[in-house]
Design an enzyme around this catalytic site. Structure first.
Site, PDB file in Angstrom:
ATOM      1  N   ASP A  17       0.853  -1.197   0.000  1.00 21.57           N
ATOM      2  CA  ASP A  17       0.000   0.000   0.000  1.00 21.57           C
ATOM      3  C   ASP A  17       0.887   1.244   0.000  1.00 21.57           C
ATOM      4  OD1 ASP A  17      -3.223   0.532   1.055  1.00 21.57           O
ATOM      5  OD2 ASP A  17      -1.810   2.206   1.026  1.00 21.57           O
ATOM      6  N   LYS A  61     -11.438   2.954 -13.864  1.00 26.50           N
ATOM      7  CA  LYS A  61     -11.672   1.572 -13.429  1.00 26.50           C
ATOM      8  C   LYS A  61     -12.044   0.699 -14.629  1.00 26.50           C
ATOM      9  CE  LYS A  61     -11.767   0.020  -9.765  1.00 26.50           C
ATOM     10  NZ  LYS A  61     -10.704  -0.593  -8.892  1.00 26.50           N
ATOM     11  N   THR A  89     -15.814  -2.161  -9.840  1.00 27.53           N
ATOM     12  CA  THR A  89     -16.982  -1.463  -9.296  1.00 27.53           C
ATOM     13  C   THR A  89     -18.164  -1.565 -10.257  1.00 27.53           C
ATOM     14  OG1 THR A  89     -17.812   0.755  -8.823  1.00 27.53           O
ATOM     15  CG2 THR A  89     -15.950   0.648 -10.295  1.00 27.53           C
ATOM     16  N   ASP A  90     -19.373  -1.377  -9.729  1.00 28.73           N
ATOM     17  CA  ASP A  90     -20.552  -1.335 -10.604  1.00 28.73           C
ATOM     18  C   ASP A  90     -20.600  -0.043 -11.422  1.00 28.73           C
ATOM     19  OD1 ASP A  90     -21.208   0.439  -8.546  1.00 28.73           O
ATOM     20  OD2 ASP A  90     -23.138  -0.493  -8.061  1.00 28.73           O
ATOM     21  N   GLU A  91     -19.794   0.968 -11.022  1.00 31.45           N
ATOM     22  CA  GLU A  91     -19.875   2.265 -11.714  1.00 31.45           C
ATOM     23  C   GLU A  91     -19.415   2.186 -13.164  1.00 31.45           C
ATOM     24  OE1 GLU A  91     -18.731   5.828  -9.815  1.00 31.45           O
ATOM     25  OE2 GLU A  91     -19.377   5.158  -7.838  1.00 31.45           O
ATOM     26  N   TYR A 124     -13.273   8.705 -12.552  1.00 28.97           N
ATOM     27  CA  TYR A 124     -13.014   7.514 -11.719  1.00 28.97           C
ATOM     28  C   TYR A 124     -13.496   6.254 -12.429  1.00 28.97           C
ATOM     29  CZ  TYR A 124     -14.161   3.885  -8.304  1.00 28.97           C
ATOM     30  OH  TYR A 124     -14.289   2.679  -7.661  1.00 28.97           O
TER      31      TYR A 124
HETATM   32  P1  NAD Z   1      -9.802   3.529  -0.471  1.00 32.56           P
HETATM   33  O1  NAD Z   1      -9.638   4.807  -1.209  1.00 32.56           O
HETATM   34  O2  NAD Z   1     -10.367   3.531   0.904  1.00 32.56           O
HETATM   35  O3  NAD Z   1      -8.396   2.772  -0.381  1.00 32.56           O
HETATM   36  C1  NAD Z   1      -7.509   2.694  -1.463  1.00 32.56           C
HETATM   37  C2  NAD Z   1      -6.176   2.165  -0.931  1.00 32.56           C
HETATM   38  O4  NAD Z   1      -5.268   2.058  -2.043  1.00 32.56           O
HETATM   39  C3  NAD Z   1      -5.518   3.104   0.083  1.00 32.56           C
HETATM   40  O5  NAD Z   1      -5.017   2.363   1.181  1.00 32.56           O
HETATM   41  C4  NAD Z   1      -4.379   3.744  -0.697  1.00 32.56           C
HETATM   42  O6  NAD Z   1      -3.272   4.105   0.113  1.00 32.56           O
HETATM   43  C5  NAD Z   1      -4.026   2.628  -1.676  1.00 32.56           C
HETATM   44  N1  NAD Z   1      -3.375   3.138  -2.888  1.00 32.56           N
HETATM   45  C6  NAD Z   1      -3.792   4.171  -3.679  1.00 32.56           C
HETATM   46  N2  NAD Z   1      -2.926   4.338  -4.694  1.00 32.56           N
HETATM   47  C7  NAD Z   1      -1.958   3.383  -4.567  1.00 32.56           C
HETATM   48  C8  NAD Z   1      -0.818   3.035  -5.312  1.00 32.56           C
HETATM   49  N3  NAD Z   1      -0.463   3.709  -6.426  1.00 32.56           N
HETATM   50  N4  NAD Z   1      -0.070   1.984  -4.898  1.00 32.56           N
HETATM   51  C9  NAD Z   1      -0.404   1.281  -3.772  1.00 32.56           C
HETATM   52  N5  NAD Z   1      -1.472   1.591  -3.022  1.00 32.56           N
HETATM   53  C10 NAD Z   1      -2.248   2.614  -3.411  1.00 32.56           C
HETATM   54  O7  NAD Z   1     -10.671   2.582  -1.431  1.00 32.56           O
HETATM   55  P2  NAD Z   1     -11.791   1.512  -1.071  1.00 32.56           P
HETATM   56  O8  NAD Z   1     -13.083   2.196  -0.925  1.00 32.56           O
HETATM   57  O9  NAD Z   1     -11.282   0.630  -0.002  1.00 32.56           O
HETATM   58  O10 NAD Z   1     -11.833   0.706  -2.449  1.00 32.56           O
HETATM   59  C11 NAD Z   1     -10.933  -0.375  -2.685  1.00 32.56           C
HETATM   60  C12 NAD Z   1     -11.181  -0.916  -4.085  1.00 32.56           C
HETATM   61  O11 NAD Z   1     -12.533  -1.351  -4.190  1.00 32.56           O
HETATM   62  C13 NAD Z   1     -10.973   0.110  -5.193  1.00 32.56           C
HETATM   63  O12 NAD Z   1     -10.349  -0.544  -6.271  1.00 32.56           O
HETATM   64  C14 NAD Z   1     -12.380   0.554  -5.561  1.00 32.56           C
HETATM   65  O13 NAD Z   1     -12.446   0.940  -6.902  1.00 32.56           O
HETATM   66  C15 NAD Z   1     -13.159  -0.724  -5.310  1.00 32.56           C
HETATM   67  N6  NAD Z   1     -14.574  -0.554  -4.953  1.00 32.56           N
HETATM   68  C16 NAD Z   1     -14.921   0.278  -3.916  1.00 32.56           C
HETATM   69  C17 NAD Z   1     -16.258   0.373  -3.543  1.00 32.56           C
HETATM   70  C18 NAD Z   1     -16.699   1.271  -2.399  1.00 32.56           C
HETATM   71  O14 NAD Z   1     -17.898   1.445  -2.189  1.00 32.56           O
HETATM   72  N7  NAD Z   1     -15.794   1.856  -1.623  1.00 32.56           N
HETATM   73  C19 NAD Z   1     -17.235  -0.368  -4.216  1.00 32.56           C
HETATM   74  C20 NAD Z   1     -16.838  -1.200  -5.279  1.00 32.56           C
HETATM   75  C21 NAD Z   1     -15.502  -1.299  -5.618  1.00 32.56           C
HETATM   76  O1  DAU Z   2     -20.803   2.002  -6.651  1.00 30.22           O
HETATM   77  C1  DAU Z   2     -19.513   1.706  -6.157  1.00 30.22           C
HETATM   78  C2  DAU Z   2     -18.765   2.982  -5.887  1.00 30.22           C
HETATM   79  O2  DAU Z   2     -19.345   3.554  -4.727  1.00 30.22           O
HETATM   80  C3  DAU Z   2     -17.273   2.768  -5.704  1.00 30.22           C
HETATM   81  O3  DAU Z   2     -16.717   2.300  -6.899  1.00 30.22           O
HETATM   82  C4  DAU Z   2     -16.586   4.080  -5.288  1.00 30.22           C
HETATM   83  O4  DAU Z   2     -15.222   3.845  -5.022  1.00 30.22           O
HETATM   84  C5  DAU Z   2     -17.261   4.600  -4.053  1.00 30.22           C
HETATM   85  O5  DAU Z   2     -16.696   5.839  -3.676  1.00 30.22           O
HETATM   86  C6  DAU Z   2     -18.762   4.758  -4.282  1.00 30.22           C
HETATM   87  O6  DAU Z   2     -19.023   5.817  -5.244  1.00 30.22           O
HETATM   88  P1  DAU Z   2     -20.238   6.861  -5.035  1.00 30.22           P
HETATM   89  O7  DAU Z   2     -19.929   8.073  -5.826  1.00 30.22           O
HETATM   90  O8  DAU Z   2     -21.539   6.200  -5.248  1.00 30.22           O
HETATM   91  O9  DAU Z   2     -20.063   7.127  -3.440  1.00 30.22           O
HETATM   92  P2  DAU Z   2     -20.135   8.459  -2.572  1.00 30.22           P
HETATM   93  O10 DAU Z   2     -20.169   8.018  -1.141  1.00 30.22           O
HETATM   94  O11 DAU Z   2     -19.123   9.450  -2.972  1.00 30.22           O
HETATM   95  O12 DAU Z   2     -21.570   9.035  -2.947  1.00 30.22           O
HETATM   96  C7  DAU Z   2     -22.737   8.245  -2.729  1.00 30.22           C
HETATM   97  C8  DAU Z   2     -23.916   9.082  -3.225  1.00 30.22           C
HETATM   98  O13 DAU Z   2     -24.104  10.186  -2.322  1.00 30.22           O
HETATM   99  C9  DAU Z   2     -23.712   9.671  -4.592  1.00 30.22           C
HETATM  100  O14 DAU Z   2     -24.955   9.681  -5.295  1.00 30.22           O
HETATM  101  C10 DAU Z   2     -23.284  11.117  -4.318  1.00 30.22           C
HETATM  102  C11 DAU Z   2     -24.003  11.439  -3.014  1.00 30.22           C
HETATM  103  N1  DAU Z   2     -23.303  12.382  -2.120  1.00 30.22           N
HETATM  104  C12 DAU Z   2     -22.010  12.124  -1.807  1.00 30.22           C
HETATM  105  C13 DAU Z   2     -21.314  12.997  -0.969  1.00 30.22           C
HETATM  106  C14 DAU Z   2     -19.860  12.728  -0.640  1.00 30.22           C
HETATM  107  C15 DAU Z   2     -23.974  13.483  -1.600  1.00 30.22           C
HETATM  108  O15 DAU Z   2     -25.174  13.688  -1.878  1.00 30.22           O
HETATM  109  N2  DAU Z   2     -23.291  14.328  -0.793  1.00 30.22           N
HETATM  110  C16 DAU Z   2     -21.976  14.143  -0.480  1.00 30.22           C
HETATM  111  O16 DAU Z   2     -21.399  14.977   0.266  1.00 30.22           O
END
Ligand code: NAD
Ligand code: DAU
Length: 355
Positions: free
Chosen positions: A32, A163, A133-135, A159
């Site tokens: 990381d 992905k 991700t589903d995005e 983003y």
């Molecule tokens: P996060 O942003 O919390 O964590 C990302 C981690 O990657 C961090 O620890 C960061 O230090 C590390 N990182 C970033 N750039 C790096 C690099 N160049 N080399 C090594 N490490 C690096 O993300 P998350 O929410 O835990 O998401 C993890 C994965 O799951 C991502 O690939 C994201 O696209 C995917 N994902 C997230 C969600 C969600 O809702 N959070 C949903 C679906 C998929």
């Molecule tokens: O669907 C999976 C994705 O979910 C992951 O791939 C991403 O890494 C993760 O960040 C997340 O993306 P979203 O954009 O859906 O998550 P976020 O929490 O940023 O926003 C969720 C929803 O809430 C979105 O419709 C935007 C809205 N939002 C978000 C923030 C930060 C607000 O209305 N106000 C806010 O301040």
């Protein structure tokens, strides 16, 4: 035996590492870069545990990757590392291209070189699990069926485009070189250790501070929420039984509009930490919408259930209660992530009122 995890100090990655070592003695090599989103405090309970080898480094560093692969000879790799926040990708897409595209490419190349030199049995058993991700599928209209694995790609943000690019690389490395890859597309995760730039943790920490709760646009955008431990169990199921070259959708069947999420968080806080000044929902503010904001995501998770027997263990009601409780019980963790850089981000995204 060992597995190599990238991004294991982030939100989902740290849950995955903790859950893995809770259920198995197989060593985890955790690579990381510790960006703003990577937090060693997430892994504090593993201090001194020889089954966890933390390596501070970048997935784009080919020589480091080659050294780690030849030294530890992992049987599998789970690739979480990414820039993950849509709003940050809108302000500055460059870092998303560097890590999510170029970094994933470097990782694939290093793994391909390592994998090519394995004996036939080890080659067949090796797995590269790409956490997507589903995005990447874009936005659904209200009456559209949920995303299946065959849904076309239509990423709408920097983003999700980055992905999607990494998904295509992973697919091509399987198709062209035979690398045994698995890809999973998960919906929105929530739970403990979630960095408070994302919707649910931002609402919790702002509410506790008596600060505005910024809802983008009309707040009627829909996400399909999944408790983070369920995402981790799904990845373990795919890693153990998924078919190389296949993709698996992971979701919680919890389609909920953002405004409803914010109201549920406020109601739980009203119950668990009442504010003498009044209900937390008084802090809700409608703010400018996210540019290109996807309206609805929904996951059809029947394939992973049918083929691998996976189902989420948590309902949204149970998961959100655990989550709010965790933030109330962990003020030190909240304080540790609210650095100057975090405050700078809030100022840039929301102006001073929300920060
Ligand atoms: P996060 O942003 O919390 O964590 C990302 C981690 O990657 C961090 O620890 C960061 O230090 C590390 N990182 C970033 N750039 C790096 C690099 N160049 N080399 C090594 N490490 C690096 O993300 P998350 O929410 O835990 O998401 C993890 C994965 O799951 C991502 O690939 C994201 O696209 C995917 N994902 C997230 C969600 C969600 O809702 N959070 C949903 C679906 C998929
Ligand atoms: O669907 C999976 C994705 O979910 C992951 O791939 C991403 O890494 C993760 O960040 C997340 O993306 P979203 O954009 O859906 O998550 P976020 O929490 O940023 O926003 C969720 C929803 O809430 C979105 O419709 C935007 C809205 N939002 C978000 C923030 C930060 C607000 O209305 N106000 C806010 O301040």
């Amino acid at each position: 035996m060992s597995i190599l995890v990238t991004g294991g100090a982030g939100f989902i990655g740290s849950h995955f590492v903790l859950d893995w070592l809770h259920g198995s003695d197989e060593t985890v090599i955790n690579l990381d870069a510790l960006t703003y989103a990577g937090n060693p405090a997430n892994l504090a309970s593993l201090a001194g545990d020889p089954r966890h080898v933390f390596v501070h480094g970048d997935i784009a560093d080919r020589s480091l990757l080659e050294q780690l692969l030849s030294q530890h000879r992992p049987r599998a790799l789970v690739h979480f590392a990414a820039e993950s926040h849509v709003d940050r990708s809108i302000h500055g897409p460059g870092e998303f291209m560097r890590t999510n595209v170029q970094g994933s490419f470097s990782l694939l190349e290093a793994v391909r070189a390592h994998w090519s030199g394995l004996d036939a049995d080890a080659k067949a058993a090796f797995r590269f699990h790409h956490v997507s991700t589903d995005e990447v599928f874009g936005s659904l209209a209200p009456a559209d069926p949920a995303f299946t694995e065959d849904h076309g790609y239509a990423p709408n943000s920097p983003y999700s485009a980055s992905k999607a690019a990494s998904d295509h690389l992973v697919r091509a490395w399987h198709h062209t070189y035979g690398l045994p890859v698995l890809t999973s597309h998960c919906s929105n995760n929530y739970g403990p250790l979630h960095f408070p730039e994302k919707l649910i943790p931002l609402m919790i920490v702002n509410a506790l501070d008596g600060k505005p709760l910024p809802v983008y646009g009309d707040g009627q955008q829909i996400r399909d929420w999944l408790y983070v431990a369920d995402h981790c169990s799904a990845i373990r199921a795919v890693l153990a039984g998924g078919r190389p070259g296949q993709t698996y959708n992971i979701g919680g069947c919890n389609e909920i509009a953002n405004l409803e999420i914010v109201h549920q968080v406020c109601a739980l806080l009203d119950e668990l930490r009442p504010d003498p000044l009044g209900p937390y929902a008084r802090l809700i503010r409608f703010v400018a919408d996210r540019p290109g904001h996807d309206r609805r995501y929904a996951i059809d998770a029947r394939k992973i259930e049918r083929e691998l027997g996976w189902r989420p263990a948590e309902t949204f009601a149970s998961g959100i209660r655990k989550t709010v409780r965790w933030y109330l019980d962990n003020p030190d963790w909240i304080a540790s992530v609210r650095s100057g850089a975090y405050r700078d981000w809030l100022g840039k995204q929301y102006g001073t009122p929300a920060g």
